[in-house]
Design a protein around this motif. Sequence first.
Motif, mmCIF file in Angstrom:
data_model
loop_
_atom_site.group_PDB
_atom_site.id
_atom_site.type_symbol
_atom_site.label_atom_id
_atom_site.label_comp_id
_atom_site.label_asym_id
_atom_site.label_seq_id
_atom_site.Cartn_x
_atom_site.Cartn_y
_atom_site.Cartn_z
ATOM 1 N N MET A 28 0.826 -1.210 0.000
ATOM 2 C CA MET A 28 0.000 0.000 0.000
ATOM 3 C C MET A 28 0.859 1.257 0.000
ATOM 4 S SD MET A 28 -3.321 -0.845 2.366
ATOM 5 C CE MET A 28 -2.351 -0.955 3.875
ATOM 6 N N PHE A 29 1.945 1.223 0.780
ATOM 7 C CA PHE A 29 2.809 2.403 0.848
ATOM 8 C C PHE A 29 3.437 2.692 -0.518
ATOM 9 C CE2 PHE A 29 6.807 4.592 1.518
ATOM 10 C CZ PHE A 29 6.445 5.602 2.388
ATOM 11 N N ALA A 30 3.932 1.640 -1.179
ATOM 12 C CA ALA A 30 4.585 1.835 -2.480
ATOM 13 C C ALA A 30 3.606 2.378 -3.519
ATOM 14 C CB ALA A 30 5.181 0.506 -2.957
ATOM 15 N N VAL A 31 2.419 1.790 -3.588
ATOM 16 C CA VAL A 31 1.424 2.242 -4.568
ATOM 17 C C VAL A 31 0.971 3.667 -4.250
ATOM 18 C CG1 VAL A 31 -0.925 1.863 -5.436
ATOM 19 C CG2 VAL A 31 0.640 -0.076 -5.159
ATOM 20 N N LEU A 48 3.866 14.509 2.147
ATOM 21 C CA LEU A 48 2.814 13.690 2.763
ATOM 22 C C LEU A 48 3.400 12.525 3.540
ATOM 23 C CD1 LEU A 48 0.021 13.532 0.022
ATOM 24 C CD2 LEU A 48 -0.204 14.421 2.346
ATOM 25 N N MET A 49 4.451 11.914 3.017
ATOM 26 C CA MET A 49 5.075 10.797 3.718
ATOM 27 C C MET A 49 5.573 11.225 5.092
ATOM 28 S SD MET A 49 8.308 8.412 2.537
ATOM 29 C CE MET A 49 9.456 9.810 2.554
ATOM 30 N N SER A 53 3.009 10.425 8.503
ATOM 31 C CA SER A 53 3.637 9.472 9.429
ATOM 32 C C SER A 53 3.755 10.072 10.816
ATOM 33 C CB SER A 53 5.021 9.067 8.906
ATOM 34 O OG SER A 53 4.925 8.445 7.642
ATOM 35 N N PHE A 54 4.194 11.331 10.885
ATOM 36 C CA PHE A 54 4.349 11.976 12.193
ATOM 37 C C PHE A 54 3.002 12.185 12.862
ATOM 38 C CE2 PHE A 54 4.426 15.764 14.867
ATOM 39 C CZ PHE A 54 5.438 15.420 15.763
ATOM 40 N N THR A 55 2.019 12.649 12.112
ATOM 41 C CA THR A 55 0.684 12.894 12.675
ATOM 42 C C THR A 55 0.096 11.624 13.248
ATOM 43 O OG1 THR A 55 0.288 14.692 11.107
ATOM 44 C CG2 THR A 55 -1.639 13.717 12.178
ATOM 45 N N LEU A 56 0.228 10.535 12.514
ATOM 46 C CA LEU A 56 -0.333 9.266 12.966
ATOM 47 C C LEU A 56 0.417 8.740 14.186
ATOM 48 C CD1 LEU A 56 -2.502 7.131 12.145
ATOM 49 C CD2 LEU A 56 -0.635 5.887 11.068
ATOM 50 N N ALA A 57 1.738 8.766 14.115
ATOM 51 C CA ALA A 57 2.543 8.220 15.215
ATOM 52 C C ALA A 57 2.347 8.997 16.511
ATOM 53 C CB ALA A 57 4.014 8.212 14.826
ATOM 54 N N SER A 58 1.979 10.262 16.411
ATOM 55 C CA SER A 58 1.798 11.085 17.610
ATOM 56 C C SER A 58 0.353 11.106 18.099
ATOM 57 C CB SER A 58 2.258 12.517 17.332
ATOM 58 O OG SER A 58 1.521 13.090 16.269
ATOM 59 N N SER A 59 -0.511 10.279 17.501
ATOM 60 C CA SER A 59 -1.920 10.234 17.900
ATOM 61 C C SER A 59 -2.070 9.508 19.238
ATOM 62 C CB SER A 59 -2.750 9.527 16.828
ATOM 63 O OG SER A 59 -4.077 9.329 17.264
ATOM 64 N N ALA A 60 -2.616 10.208 20.236
ATOM 65 C CA ALA A 60 -2.771 9.610 21.563
ATOM 66 C C ALA A 60 -3.755 8.443 21.557
ATOM 67 C CB ALA A 60 -3.237 10.682 22.558
ATOM 68 N N GLU A 61 -4.741 8.477 20.668
ATOM 69 C CA GLU A 61 -5.752 7.419 20.633
ATOM 70 C C GLU A 61 -5.157 6.054 20.317
ATOM 71 O OE1 GLU A 61 -8.530 8.954 17.750
ATOM 72 O OE2 GLU A 61 -9.940 9.493 19.343
ATOM 73 N N LEU A 62 -4.043 6.034 19.569
ATOM 74 C CA LEU A 62 -3.449 4.762 19.171
ATOM 75 C C LEU A 62 -2.727 4.058 20.310
ATOM 76 C CD1 LEU A 62 -2.098 5.482 15.580
ATOM 77 C CD2 LEU A 62 -3.901 3.920 16.247
ATOM 78 N N VAL A 63 -2.617 4.706 21.458
ATOM 79 C CA VAL A 63 -1.983 4.062 22.612
ATOM 80 C C VAL A 63 -2.769 2.827 23.039
ATOM 81 C CG1 VAL A 63 -1.329 4.391 25.041
ATOM 82 C CG2 VAL A 63 -0.934 6.213 23.384
ATOM 83 N N ILE A 290 0.024 3.825 8.614
ATOM 84 C CA ILE A 290 0.815 4.826 7.894
ATOM 85 C C ILE A 290 0.635 4.646 6.387
ATOM 86 C CG2 ILE A 290 3.176 5.553 7.343
ATOM 87 C CD1 ILE A 290 3.882 4.982 10.286
ATOM 88 N N ALA A 291 0.647 3.382 5.954
ATOM 89 C CA ALA A 291 0.428 3.103 4.533
ATOM 90 C C ALA A 291 -0.963 3.549 4.098
ATOM 91 C CB ALA A 291 0.621 1.615 4.262
ATOM 92 N N ALA A 292 -1.934 3.385 4.998
ATOM 93 C CA ALA A 292 -3.299 3.817 4.687
ATOM 94 C C ALA A 292 -3.350 5.322 4.456
ATOM 95 C CB ALA A 292 -4.244 3.436 5.820
#
Length: 434
Positions: A28-31, A48-49, A53-63, A290-292
């Motif tokens: 998904m990431f490559a495409v 965007l990459m 990636s940073f926005t998603l990784a810093s999301s508190a909900e994903l804890v 992240i790929a999504a």
Amino acid sequence: MTPMMTGLTGMAILIVLLVLRVPVAFAMFAVGFVGIWVLSGLPVAMSLMASESFTLASSAELVVVPLFILMGNVASATGMSRALYDAAYAIVGPIRGGLASATVIGCGGFAALSGSSVASALTMGKVSMAEMERFGYDTRLSTGVVAAGGTLGILIPPSTGFVIYAILTQQSIGRLFLAGVLPGLMLLGLFILTVTILCWIKPELGPRGPRSSLHQLFTALARAIPILAIIVLTIGGIYGGIFSPVEAAAVGAGLVVIAGALMGRLSLRVLWEAGRDSIITTATVMLILIAAHMINPFLALSHIPQAVGGFLAGLDIPAVGVLALILLCYLVLGCFLEGFAMLVLTLPIFFPVIIQLGIDPIWFGVLVVLTLEMGLISPPVGVNIFIVKSVARHVPLEKIFVGVAPFWVAMLVALLLLVAFPQIALLLPNTMIR
């Protein structure tokens, strides 16, 4: 090449990569990256990459993801999941097919710890398969019930599927968790009913187990009390408004670790291995997300979601008809694609249509997750079937597919009931304390 043709070409390439068993996240990431590069240029793709990636990784909900995964891994490593199975077996074991029903109940209980269908099928397969084989259960029933029971892990909260759906659609994780409780219990009941009917029609499929004495019954229940209390506290805390989903995950993981240590079953080595497995699983989920976030902008630039949405919305059929077509697409895709890949690929296309038609997004989330469950036991992919095959290597694959067929029908019945009666899913989230 027009944006639409670029998007369709990218989707075709993605499907080919998935068929070739390229890891979902990398495909998904490559495409997504190359597609954005073609449509908007390399600087936009690079930007965007980095930002997504940073926005998603810093999301508190994903804890909630690593905490609930750790909760399930520690429970499995310390034998708490076995305690759930033993308690269920002590209650229903003596009836015909009781071991299979106990496996379903054990899968449901473990699902409320791990949130993972694969983990539920693998753990309960190791715990229950040998017992059912010892008492002469037909391998079609024993393998089928483990593969199907494991699917409860993606519906009964906490569910990784609900977390990913919430992140991709900006919905409340807490409301989705609560929406999965009653459908999950209903499906668990339908699985037990399926076992009962099968053993009534063919008694040789599931013989009776030995009856437990009162002492054995109370001992098994006592051993299961700690983990049952943790499940009730975490899910009940979300419903009562005491915890947010993130706080509930932290409380649940902490209590499982404390309980394991107090019982003398949690050494530093066991905790280390459980933590390592949790990190690996979490990293896999994060890479997919992240790929999504790379594939979604590519689809938006290609105008595929708008075209599909316009086509579905323009059909001269009611909203329920459009919903039925979308669910049928999920059922067909589930035969070929892994569940998380389906979520990532389809939600950007179908979710705007759902909102436009006025369909409740929480209800739709439960329906989608249930269809993902059905894909876990649908040929030819059927991830849970291959998980069970890895535990029961002596059982031919075709026997496992035959064994899961009645349970797939039970899941279809559950799906139809949820479509006909949305309040089964919406009752708890609509009455939760805010």
